[in-house]
Write an enzyme that holds these catalytic residues in place. Structure first.
Site, PDB file in Angstrom:
ATOM      1  CG  HIS A  61       8.207   3.197  30.839  1.00  0.00           C
ATOM      2  ND1 HIS A  61       8.769   4.318  31.394  1.00  0.00           N
ATOM      3  CD2 HIS A  61       6.875   3.433  30.769  1.00  0.00           C
ATOM      4  CE1 HIS A  61       7.811   5.191  31.664  1.00  0.00           C
ATOM      5  NE2 HIS A  61       6.649   4.677  31.296  1.00  0.00           N
ATOM      6  CE1 TYR A  95      11.085   0.571  39.256  1.00  0.00           C
ATOM      7  CE2 TYR A  95      10.437  -0.431  41.333  1.00  0.00           C
ATOM      8  CZ  TYR A  95      10.246  -0.244  39.975  1.00  0.00           C
ATOM      9  OH  TYR A  95       9.200  -0.887  39.360  1.00  0.00           O
ATOM     10  N   PRO A 128       4.927  -5.469  45.676  1.00  0.00           N
ATOM     11  CG  PRO A 128       4.034  -3.381  46.218  1.00  0.00           C
ATOM     12  CD  PRO A 128       4.338  -4.724  46.795  1.00  0.00           C
ATOM     13  CE  LYS A 157       9.128  -9.828  37.082  1.00  0.00           C
ATOM     14  NZ  LYS A 157       9.015  -9.007  35.882  1.00  0.00           N
ATOM     15  CE1 TYR A 211      10.829  -3.129  37.455  1.00  0.00           C
ATOM     16  CE2 TYR A 211      10.268  -2.832  35.135  1.00  0.00           C
ATOM     17  CZ  TYR A 211      10.123  -2.471  36.463  1.00  0.00           C
ATOM     18  OH  TYR A 211       9.267  -1.457  36.805  1.00  0.00           O
TER      19      TYR A 211
HETATM   20  C1  PHB Z   1       2.754   1.595  39.654  1.00  0.00           C
HETATM   21  O1  PHB Z   1       2.843   2.388  38.703  1.00  0.00           O
HETATM   22  O2  PHB Z   1       1.746   1.558  40.364  1.00  0.00           O
HETATM   23  C2  PHB Z   1       3.898   0.686  39.956  1.00  0.00           C
HETATM   24  C3  PHB Z   1       4.952   0.621  39.077  1.00  0.00           C
HETATM   25  C4  PHB Z   1       6.020  -0.216  39.358  1.00  0.00           C
HETATM   26  C5  PHB Z   1       6.025  -0.976  40.515  1.00  0.00           C
HETATM   27  C6  PHB Z   1       4.962  -0.915  41.391  1.00  0.00           C
HETATM   28  C7  PHB Z   1       3.889  -0.072  41.123  1.00  0.00           C
HETATM   29  O3  PHB Z   1       7.093  -1.771  40.788  1.00  0.00           O
END
Ligand code: PHB
Length: 402
Positions: free
Chosen positions: A78, A212, A304, A308, A396
């Site tokens: 990504h 997000y 989450p 990280k 990130y």
């Molecule tokens: C996920 O794909 O489960 C996932 C991706 C990004 C995050 C948290 C979970 O920040």
């Protein structure tokens, strides 16, 4: 009680998740004898859905250290994320901002690759092995009492004695509990007044990049697993029960979270998994005592939102493996004694990032109108400033290792 049979090894590793197996793999490459004890069976771990964003250094650790290249073929690279608030999308382009990318590759896949590598290389990894007691954390040869619980049958009690004992046994770590009981140290917590409702849905991707989203209905994350299965989350109260959420109700909530004047909607489909995930920020200091060391979630957990957790566990393992290699080769404890401080420097930076992303993107149930408007100002600051976007992108995608 009669003395149980004793196995002797240089490094005993409690926990056969990604952190424990990666450490075992790195040590074996340096000829350092080690044994891994893991309570679950490999099928259970392989099928436990966990967040899956790998920083570039984590991808390199898997490929360059001879685990498997599957992360590059099956994993999905990504080039950015989308921050969506007030109904508008703002794309962050990581290569343009910081010259890096991330790879979406679920943690259970990382586990599968590492377990296969340890099997291939003849590693001593004992699944379905329950640790009953941690022994002598204040001695030169700590150890554990354990027994096999394979196929639901309790085997005889055995003992493992080692020069170094590593707790890589996750957030409910038995090794950490022994340190909490028998040694000086501190536990640092931060609780959040919300949890995540996570789903897996059989649906096509709604967006090429992860979204997000912050909205008046709270936070939502639109992630992916494949072309046909998607992973999504929305903010919920920690007491939420999955039974109370029908598919229709879930889609309605998620659509409201991402709705905006651009008319963006999610592609929907049958929901095949629903879970409520609680989270908190936590750090144990120090991360070691004499010959006992904590790595990954055993020593610290992050929410989450910043993705990280696994990356931070791999960062610990990198520092610890290097320290153990130096100790095994020269007998010097210098790097081992520095482990806690070295690892914690990165831990606190990632704690900050995870806390920042979490508080900036979630709606506190008790937030004042001032707080709500301030945080939207904060998001505008981030996306409208190149430095702001770069700051987020750098964290990130992950700092280079120490
Ligand atoms: C996920 O794909 O489960 C996932 C991706 C990004 C995050 C948290 C979970 O920040």
């Amino acid at each position: 009680m009669t003395q149980p049979p004793v196995t002797r090894t240089r490094v005993g590793i409690v926990g056969g998740g990604p952190a424990g197996l990666m450490l075992s793999h790195l040590l074996a490459r340096q000829g350092i004898d080690n044994v891994v004890l893991e309570s679950r069976d490999p099928e259970t771990i392989a099928h436990t859905h966990r967040a899956g964003i790998l920083e570039q250094p984590s991808v390199e650790m898997l490929t360059d250290m001879g685990v498997d290249g599957r992360v590059r073929t099956v994993g999905d690279e990504h080039r950015g994320i989308i921050l969506r608030f007030d109904g508008e999308s703002h794309a962050l382009d990581f290569p343009e901002l910081v010259g890096a990318t991330v790879t979406l590759y679920a943690q259970n896949e990382v586990f599968v690759d590492l377990a296969a590598a340890r099997r291939r290389d003849g590693g001593d990894v004992r699944f379905e092995t329950e640790v009953l007691e941690v022994l002598d954390v204040d001695s030169d040869t700590p150890g554990v009492r354990f027994r096999s619980v394979a196929a639901g049958e309790e085997g005889p009690v055995e003992e493992l004695r080692c020069d170094i004992l590593v707790g890589a046994d996750g957030s409910r770590s038995t090794v950490r509990k022994a340190l909490q009981r028998d040694t000086e140290g501190e536990d640092h917590f931060h609780a959040y007044p919300f949890a995540w409702f996570g789903i897996l849905a059989e649906a096509p991707k709604s967006s090429p990049e992860l979204i997000y989203a912050r909205s008046e209905h709270g936070f939502g994350l639109i992630s992916q697993r494949s072309e046909t299965v998607q992973r999504m989350y929305f903010q919920c109260d920690p007491s939420t029960r999955v039974e109370d959420w029908s598919d229709d109700r879930i889609w309605d909530r998620l659509q409201r979270i991402v709705a905006g004047p651009d008319g963006f909607t999610l592609k929907t489909g049958p929901i095949i998994d629903k879970t409520v995930l609680g989270f908190r920020s936590y750090v144990r200091t120090p991360l070691s005592h004499r010959n006992v060391f904590l790595a990954g979630d055993a020593g610290h957990t992050v929410p989450p939102t910043g993705a990280k957790g696994l990356n931070l566990a791999f960062a610990d393992v990198r520092v610890l493996a290097e320290a153990l290699e130096s100790w095994a080769a020269t007998g010097s404890r210098d790097l081992l004694d520095a482990y806690s401080e070295t690892a914690l420097t990165r831990v606190w930076k990632d704690q900050n990032f995870s806390y920042w992303m979490t508080t900036m993107l979630h709606a506190r149930p008790d937030a004042s109108e001032f707080e709500d408007m301030r945080v939207r100002g904060e998001l505008r600051n981030v996306v409208q400033s190149r430095y702001g976007r770069q700051f987020l992108a750098e964290q990130y995608t992950g700092w280079p290792s120490a």
